[in-house]
Design an enzyme around this catalytic site. Structure first.
Site, mmCIF file in Angstrom:
data_model
loop_
_atom_site.group_PDB
_atom_site.id
_atom_site.type_symbol
_atom_site.label_atom_id
_atom_site.label_comp_id
_atom_site.label_asym_id
_atom_site.label_seq_id
_atom_site.Cartn_x
_atom_site.Cartn_y
_atom_site.Cartn_z
ATOM 1 N N ASP A 82 0.850 -1.195 0.000
ATOM 2 C CA ASP A 82 0.000 0.000 0.000
ATOM 3 C C ASP A 82 0.890 1.250 0.000
ATOM 4 O O ASP A 82 1.797 1.366 0.836
ATOM 5 C CB ASP A 82 -0.869 -0.054 1.271
ATOM 6 N N HIS A 208 -9.448 4.962 -2.023
ATOM 7 C CA HIS A 208 -8.673 5.044 -0.776
ATOM 8 C C HIS A 208 -9.499 5.831 0.232
ATOM 9 O O HIS A 208 -10.455 6.514 -0.132
ATOM 10 C CB HIS A 208 -7.336 5.755 -1.029
#
Ligand code: G3H
Ligand code: 13P
Ligand code: ZN
Length: 284
Positions: A82, A208
């Site tokens: 990530d 996100h």
């Protein structure tokens, strides 16, 4: 099962019009909470580690934990980096066994972001690893900027078209009004922008900062092409909330397992709810 790539789970998600949950993991209890929910919900799942998670737990621990957990279940599991902002860190993750990586060049000038992301995609293709890119700046809820300032940071659909064509990314993280961390009010998502980005790129879009986004906005995003949804803050809040509750009720306990068990159970329940909301429950 052996790990699968992000592409492996996004292709069925595209066909079935649902999104796959991507959950941030930092330690064994979190990996177990996510994996147990995925197995029980029959859901494909993305476990992701940030650079901070890797500094905290160690790269080899993260890979060993996730591979061990994946071997014990029959649902598809992706191990994803990530927000990899450092090219060399991305390479270390690929070498250590991640099946998917994000190169986050959103802070770089567009040409540089394209150049490095394209290079990561070339390497990823050569070794069977998927790549997520980011265009536009997804801030934090703590960033004190006005609405008009925020819009300047949003993903430009025409730039996104060029970015996807020139890099060949498997998924694109976009800035459309979500932010990392707890929201103070209701987030205002720019759905027309999301639609235009999806129309021009055709690529799987990543949301996100999805903790705290109202369910109806999550569903609308999925209708418009969101295929990967990142959740961290909701997991943190459930884990630490349950942990604090247990300690308050059992001030004399000194067994860490007793403190961690309710924290893990609370987090597992959140993961389960998200999988149902995203439509990935029952798809594995
Ligand atoms: O997007 C950020 C994730 O919530 C990971 O946060 O860098 O504190 O691990 P972290
Ligand atoms: P939240 O912490 O806001 O859920 O965001 C998670 C995320 O986007 C990880 O990349
Ligand atoms: Zn993020």
């Amino acid at each position: 099962m052996e790990l699968v790539t992000l592409k492996d789970v996004l292709e069925p998600a595209e066909r079935g019009c649902y999104a796959v949950g991507a959950f941030n993991a930092n330690n064994m209890e979190i990996v177990q909470a996510i994996m147990e929910a995925a197995a029980e919900e029959r859901s494909p799942v993305i476990l992701q580690a940030s650079q901070g998670a890797i500094s905290y737990a160690g790269l080899d621990y993260i890979v060993a934990l996730v591979k061990t957990a994946a071997r014990g279940v029959s649902v598809p599991v992706v191990l994803h980096l990530d927000h990899g902002t450092d090219f060399l860190q991305v390479m270390r993750c690929i070498r250590s066994g991640f099946s998917s990586v994000m190169f986050d060049g959103s802070r770089l000038p567009l040409d540089e972001n394209i150049e490095i992301t394209r290079h990561v995609v070339e390497i990823g293709r050569a070794v069977g690893v998927s790549v997520e890119g980011e265009l536009g700046k997804i801030g934090g809820t703590e960033d004190h900027i006005s609405v008009s300032e925020k819009e300047v940071l949003f993903t430009d659909p025409v730039e996104a078209q060029r970015f996807v064509q020139e890099t060949g990314v498997d998924a694109l993280a976009v800035a459309i009004g979500t932010a990392h961390g707890p929201y103070k009010g209701r987030p205002e998502l720019d759905f027309p922008r999301l639609k235009r980005i999806r129309d021009l790129t055709g690529v799987s879009i990543v949301m996100h900062g999805a903790s705290g986004v109202p369910d109806e906005d999550v569903r609308r995003g999925i209708e418009l092409g969101i295929r990967k949804i990142n959740i961290d803050t909701d997991l943190r809040q459930s884990f630490v909330g349950a942990l604090k509750g247990y300690i308050a009720e059992h001030p004399d306990n000194i067994d860490p397992r007793k403190v961690l068990a309710p924290a893990k159970a609370a987090m597992k329940e959140i993961v389960r709810q998200k999988m149902r909301l995203f439509g990935c429950a029952g798809k594995a």
